[in-house]
Write an enzyme that holds these catalytic residues in place. Sequence first.
Site, PDB file in Angstrom:
ATOM      1  CB  THR A 156     -40.721 -42.304  87.048  1.00  0.00           C
ATOM      2  OG1 THR A 156     -41.204 -42.834  85.977  1.00  0.00           O
ATOM      3  CG2 THR A 156     -39.977 -43.328  87.899  1.00  0.00           C
TER       4      THR A 156
ATOM      5  CD  GLU B 161     -36.344 -44.123  89.998  1.00  0.00           C
ATOM      6  OE1 GLU B 161     -36.496 -44.510  88.929  1.00  0.00           O
ATOM      7  OE2 GLU B 161     -35.985 -42.836  90.384  1.00  0.00           O
TER       8      GLU B 161
END
Length: 534
Positions: free
Chosen positions: A180, A325
């Site tokens: 991320t 995700e």
Amino acid sequence: MMKGDLLISSMIERAERFFPKKEVVSRTMNGIQRFSYKQIGQRTRKLASRLDEFGISREDKIGTLAWNHHRHLELYFAVPSIGAVVHTINIRLAPEHIVYIINHAEDELIFVDEDVFPLIEATHQNLRTVKAFIVMTDNELPETAVPNVYSYEEWIASGDPDYQFPKDIDEEAPAGMCFTSATTGNPKGVLYTHRSTVLHSMSLAMADTVGASETDVSMPVVPMFHVNAWGMPYVGTWLGSTIVMPGPRFTPKLLAELIEQERVTMTAGVPTIWLGLLKELEENNYDVSSLRAVVCGGSAAPLGMIKTFEKKYNVPFLHAYGMTETSPLATVSRLKSYQRDLPEDELYEERAKQGILVPGLDMKVVGASGEVAWDEEEMGELLLSGPWIADDYYKDDRGEEAFIDGWLHTGDVCTVDEEGVIKIVDRTKDLIKSGGEWISSVDLENAIMAHESVFEASVVSIPDPEWQERPIACVVVHDGKTMTKEELFDFLRPQFAKWWLPDDVLFMEEIPKTSVGKFLKRALRDEVQKHYQV
């Protein structure tokens, strides 16, 4: 029914077999290069054989620090096709985050672009597991004190162009890794499997999602180091699309030129990219009539931008939603057949939403009292599950906060209408609570950016002793245009209740952005709060 694992190697094999003449157009530091899928296949096999000879084992991590070009595409297929994991590293992250990511993933090799190599020179002594660095260049290697540095082209030259990919890889084995963007704390790693990648690619090929096909000339502008360039390199290769790779440090001008010269049909990126492209189209003449879709994700697209693409340039605009995700495709905004005759204002309001769930996934929207009503009013957090949704972070206990009882808690607050159309209202941390009521910074931003004088806008909150929080609008005005606070307030008043209106407007030269082009609200809040403390 026959049993067969879904493997990434089958994608490049299909391109070699059925589309050997189709092209990958790759912009590098040395200009435009063109490769057929037959050539890409041979180069990929040579790379895979060299990785095998080097001793790379199943599930070993191979890092990349690279832009969008043909060598990066070859790594996308060669690494997972021998059972290893291709770990795409965001080159725009802070050096300390890049060191953390490489060490946390335990990368064995790093493939790095020549213009990014100075980053390796500055950090290599802190990298604990890397055994060698392969520089992706057509030029001579730079003189360096970094040990074990090789040239990509020389390294693969002795590889076997007929190397056979192993077929005993489990489809549930890890194939890719992405971290991320780390707006707070260290980045979090997400592993993608062969199965998840293949199924995600299938979703991109659906007519009611992105509709990728062999006929496309596909240009992934979203970086290949960010969620696999949203899966576009995988699905494009699998289907035999022509792929245009924009390469290092592109500009809006370069993108416009590539669209015109290569007759690009589909491209994908974040809203700030498309705002920059629109500005270039306004200032110069380009033929963009080949485009059948501009895919936009990463954050909510301003309604005004959607209208400009579609009404002024006749370019269909496709709003999508996802995150690291979710591989990332989760929702796509497409009008249903019976909505195409809606009045124009209603039609564009629908187009500006994040759309409906992609087939294959499941969703819930949960508020303080449980699942919310599908009434387009009640807000809740979006929860997702499905075969290309992550179920944990890589060696990171922060997954306990995001993955609960088989659901990914996205952190995005949304409403859902009676037909299941999602509208992202805000991130949970970005909602503004004023006098006990919620204000959506996203709605305010989109309204502000609909003004013809506004180039960019972001809304953040500041503490307020009476109301708890109040919104402040940060605005970048188009070059050559002027605007006053009162002009903006006059524009917003008919659209919002009085208490929704920002308390102030700050005109700025630039709004801080994340490494992937989203507005960086954490940094913006700091700037705004410092402004009011002076």
